[in-house]
Design a protein around this motif. Structure first.
Motif, PDB file in Angstrom:
ATOM      1  N   LEU A   1      36.751  42.469  36.614  1.00 35.91           N
ATOM      2  CA  LEU A   1      37.735  43.520  36.860  1.00 35.91           C
ATOM      3  C   LEU A   1      38.997  42.973  37.527  1.00 35.91           C
ATOM      4  O   LEU A   1      39.875  43.742  37.917  1.00 35.91           O
ATOM      5  CB  LEU A   1      37.112  44.616  37.732  1.00 35.91           C
ATOM      6  N   GLY A   2      39.077  41.651  37.659  1.00 38.47           N
ATOM      7  CA  GLY A   2      40.300  41.027  38.141  1.00 38.47           C
ATOM      8  C   GLY A   2      40.301  40.551  39.569  1.00 38.47           C
ATOM      9  O   GLY A   2      41.254  39.887  40.010  1.00 38.47           O
ATOM     10  N   PHE A   3      39.252  40.853  40.345  1.00 38.88           N
ATOM     11  CA  PHE A   3      39.165  40.329  41.701  1.00 38.88           C
ATOM     12  C   PHE A   3      38.904  38.821  41.628  1.00 38.88           C
ATOM     13  O   PHE A   3      38.225  38.349  40.707  1.00 38.88           O
ATOM     14  CB  PHE A   3      38.032  41.011  42.475  1.00 38.88           C
ATOM     15  N   THR A   4      39.422  38.068  42.564  1.00 40.84           N
ATOM     16  CA  THR A   4      39.222  36.618  42.551  1.00 40.84           C
ATOM     17  C   THR A   4      38.403  36.180  43.756  1.00 40.84           C
ATOM     18  O   THR A   4      38.598  36.660  44.877  1.00 40.84           O
ATOM     19  CB  THR A   4      40.563  35.869  42.539  1.00 40.84           C
ATOM     20  N   PHE A   5      37.497  35.250  43.499  1.00 35.47           N
ATOM     21  CA  PHE A   5      36.611  34.695  44.519  1.00 35.47           C
ATOM     22  C   PHE A   5      36.722  33.177  44.412  1.00 35.47           C
ATOM     23  O   PHE A   5      36.345  32.599  43.396  1.00 35.47           O
ATOM     24  CB  PHE A   5      35.172  35.164  44.283  1.00 35.47           C
ATOM     25  N   THR A   6      37.253  32.560  45.435  1.00 32.66           N
ATOM     26  CA  THR A   6      37.568  31.131  45.365  1.00 32.66           C
ATOM     27  C   THR A   6      36.898  30.336  46.473  1.00 32.66           C
ATOM     28  O   THR A   6      36.517  30.869  47.524  1.00 32.66           O
ATOM     29  CB  THR A   6      39.091  30.922  45.448  1.00 32.66           C
TER      30      THR A   6
ATOM     31  N   GLY B   1      25.510  39.757  44.365  1.00 30.36           N
ATOM     32  CA  GLY B   1      26.300  40.639  45.196  1.00 30.36           C
ATOM     33  C   GLY B   1      27.285  41.483  44.412  1.00 30.36           C
ATOM     34  O   GLY B   1      28.169  42.115  45.001  1.00 30.36           O
ATOM     35  N   GLY B   2      27.167  41.490  43.091  1.00 29.22           N
ATOM     36  CA  GLY B   2      28.109  42.220  42.255  1.00 29.22           C
ATOM     37  C   GLY B   2      29.415  41.483  42.043  1.00 29.22           C
ATOM     38  O   GLY B   2      30.362  42.015  41.454  1.00 29.22           O
ATOM     39  N   VAL B   3      29.473  40.229  42.496  1.00 30.51           N
ATOM     40  CA  VAL B   3      30.712  39.455  42.400  1.00 30.51           C
ATOM     41  C   VAL B   3      31.116  39.249  40.943  1.00 30.51           C
ATOM     42  O   VAL B   3      32.305  39.340  40.588  1.00 30.51           O
ATOM     43  CB  VAL B   3      30.567  38.110  43.130  1.00 30.51           C
TER      44      VAL B   3
ATOM     45  N   THR C   1      24.455  36.546  36.350  1.00 24.71           N
ATOM     46  CA  THR C   1      25.697  37.184  36.780  1.00 24.71           C
ATOM     47  C   THR C   1      25.816  38.618  36.283  1.00 24.71           C
ATOM     48  O   THR C   1      25.247  38.977  35.247  1.00 24.71           O
ATOM     49  CB  THR C   1      26.911  36.380  36.275  1.00 24.71           C
ATOM     50  N   THR C   2      26.577  39.388  37.020  1.00 26.01           N
ATOM     51  CA  THR C   2      26.859  40.781  36.648  1.00 26.01           C
ATOM     52  C   THR C   2      28.185  40.900  35.892  1.00 26.01           C
ATOM     53  O   THR C   2      28.718  41.999  35.715  1.00 26.01           O
ATOM     54  CB  THR C   2      26.917  41.671  37.897  1.00 26.01           C
TER      55      THR C   2
ATOM     56  N   PHE D   1      26.675  47.199  47.272  1.00 31.87           N
ATOM     57  CA  PHE D   1      27.726  46.816  48.217  1.00 31.87           C
ATOM     58  C   PHE D   1      29.055  46.610  47.503  1.00 31.87           C
ATOM     59  O   PHE D   1      30.104  47.094  47.945  1.00 31.87           O
ATOM     60  CB  PHE D   1      27.322  45.533  48.949  1.00 31.87           C
ATOM     61  N   ALA D   2      29.038  45.907  46.390  1.00 27.49           N
ATOM     62  CA  ALA D   2      30.270  45.618  45.647  1.00 27.49           C
ATOM     63  C   ALA D   2      30.942  46.899  45.168  1.00 27.49           C
ATOM     64  O   ALA D   2      32.167  47.070  45.325  1.00 27.49           O
ATOM     65  CB  ALA D   2      29.963  44.712  44.459  1.00 27.49           C
TER      66      ALA D   2
END
Length: 383
Positions: A148-153, A140-142, A109-110, A254-255
């Motif tokens: 940084l606070g973005f959410t991926f669910t 993917g830089g996720v 992971t990044t 991309f991210a």
């Protein structure tokens, strides 16, 4: 005589600054009154942060972050005098951080890179230079965005798992909880690859094998990154996964471009701008560059290429010093380097010549002899 020295590191031996100092020492044995401008420089890859921090008198900031497998490690990033944070992705998500047995881009992971950015934001930084070479990830830089606070669910609204494998379950993306300060930040990314996010030339097929992926894993990750791009378009319609450089660092390009509005730049161009190299080259009589080994690849976006191109913009002569040359190094003479000089002066083992003291001595001695020759043909050069 006004001379600009802008060389890369001699990898494994001397930093850019120390190699430049050795060249300057050799010159001053012959031209003690020479006006020498030193420009430590790098091409955006490994060591770029150190070069910028050393060359621009920045400071190192220690930080504890997650490594590619989520373990805590101590690392650091730089802050320049103007407040710009200089971060190398490899410091938190680099291939050397893992043993060969641990390398598997399904699970790396990044996240730690995002933690570095967040730490710099907390310290007041709003301008960033990111070097994204040498990663061991394909998420993917996720991970970085999650820090940084973005959410991926997933479909059940649970956070996806770390690493590329988590993208298999991705159903939705949200920027609702992203750090508000990101809106005030500007990101410049050193990126010298042009690969798209997915497809035959995408990061999964081209770069993931060197990070531990087999053919089956590459095929799966390529599909998952397409899903990531589709989910991204739901909240950022202008997202372009095929934009050149989107596939850099396992999709980190991309991210950063899509979510953080980063600009993807040629690494050498970015560093030359930061060090204000052009102004000194425009005013000098001679430009000196170099690196550990000079070969055809040296003229493909590396330091000798960037420096010589800039020098020729102002019709300045260019010479290069190097540890060794390959059979195809002659192409350098066709692309802006007027003459190059290997610095090895006697038969020795590789281990011996790469010792810093030996390398510096060889560089200084070679520079001295080159400038003794120059002085013969330059009447106003005091010997």
């Amino acid at each position: 005589m006004k001379i600009v020295i802008a060389c890369d590191s001699f990898k494994g031996s001397l930093s850019s600054a120390k190699a430049g100092t050795a060249i300057a020492d050799g010159i001053r044995r012959v031209l003690p009154n020479a006006d020498i401008k030193m420009h430590p420089i790098a091409d955006g890859g490994e060591g770029t942060s150190a070069t910028l921090i050393e060359g621009l008198h920045g400071t190192w900031t220690p930080v504890t972050v997650s490594d590619p497998l989520g373990r805590k490690i101590d690392t650091a990033y730089g802050i320049l005098p103007d407040g710009t944070a200089v971060i190398e992705m490899a410091a938190a998500a680099g291939l050397p951080l893992l043993s060969p047995e641990e390398r598997n881009p399904l699970y790396t992971t990044t996240y730690g890179v995002g933690e570095m950015i967040a730490d710099a934001i907390r310290k007041g930084c709003r301008k960033f230079i990111l070097g994204i070479g040498g990663s061991t990830t394909n998420d993917g830089g996720v991970g970085c965005l999650q820090a940084l606070g973005f959410t991926f669910t997933d479909a059940s609204l649970a956070a996806i798992s770390p690493g590329a494998v988590g993208l298999a379950d991705l159903a939705a993306v949200s920027a609702e909880h992203a750090l508000p300060a990101l809106q005030d930040c500007a990101f410049a990314v050193a990126c010298d690859v042009t690969n798209p996010l997915y497809g035959e030339r995408g990061c999964s097929y081209i770069f993931a094998p060197q990070k531990g992926a087999d053919a089956a894993m590459c095929a799966k990750m390529d599909v998952w990154l397409q899903k990531f791009a589709q989910c991204t378009k739901q909240i950022i319609p202008e997202a372009d996964p095929l934009h050149p450089g989107s596939g850099a660092a396992g999709g980190m390009g991309f991210a950063l471009k899509t979510y953080l509005h980063a600009t993807l730049r040629s690494g050498i161009t970015l560093v030359m701008e930061q060090t204000h190299l052009e102004a000194d080259i425009a005013a000098c009589d001679l430009v000196i560059t170099g690196e550990g080994q000079l070969d055809a690849q040296s003229m493909m976006g590396k330091v000798p290429d960037g420096v010589s191109r800039l020098a020729k913009k102002y019709q300045k002569p260019v010479i290069a010093f190097c540890g060794a040359v390959s059979q195809d190094a002659g192409i350098c003479n066709q692309n802006g380097i007027d003459a190059y000089f290997p610095v090895l002066r006697r038969v020795a083992t590789q281990q011996q010549v790469m010792q810093p003291e030996c390398a510096a001595q060889n560089i200084a001695d070679t520079a001295e002899q080159v400038f003794r020759l120059i002085s013969v043909f330059k009447e106003d050069a005091p010997v």
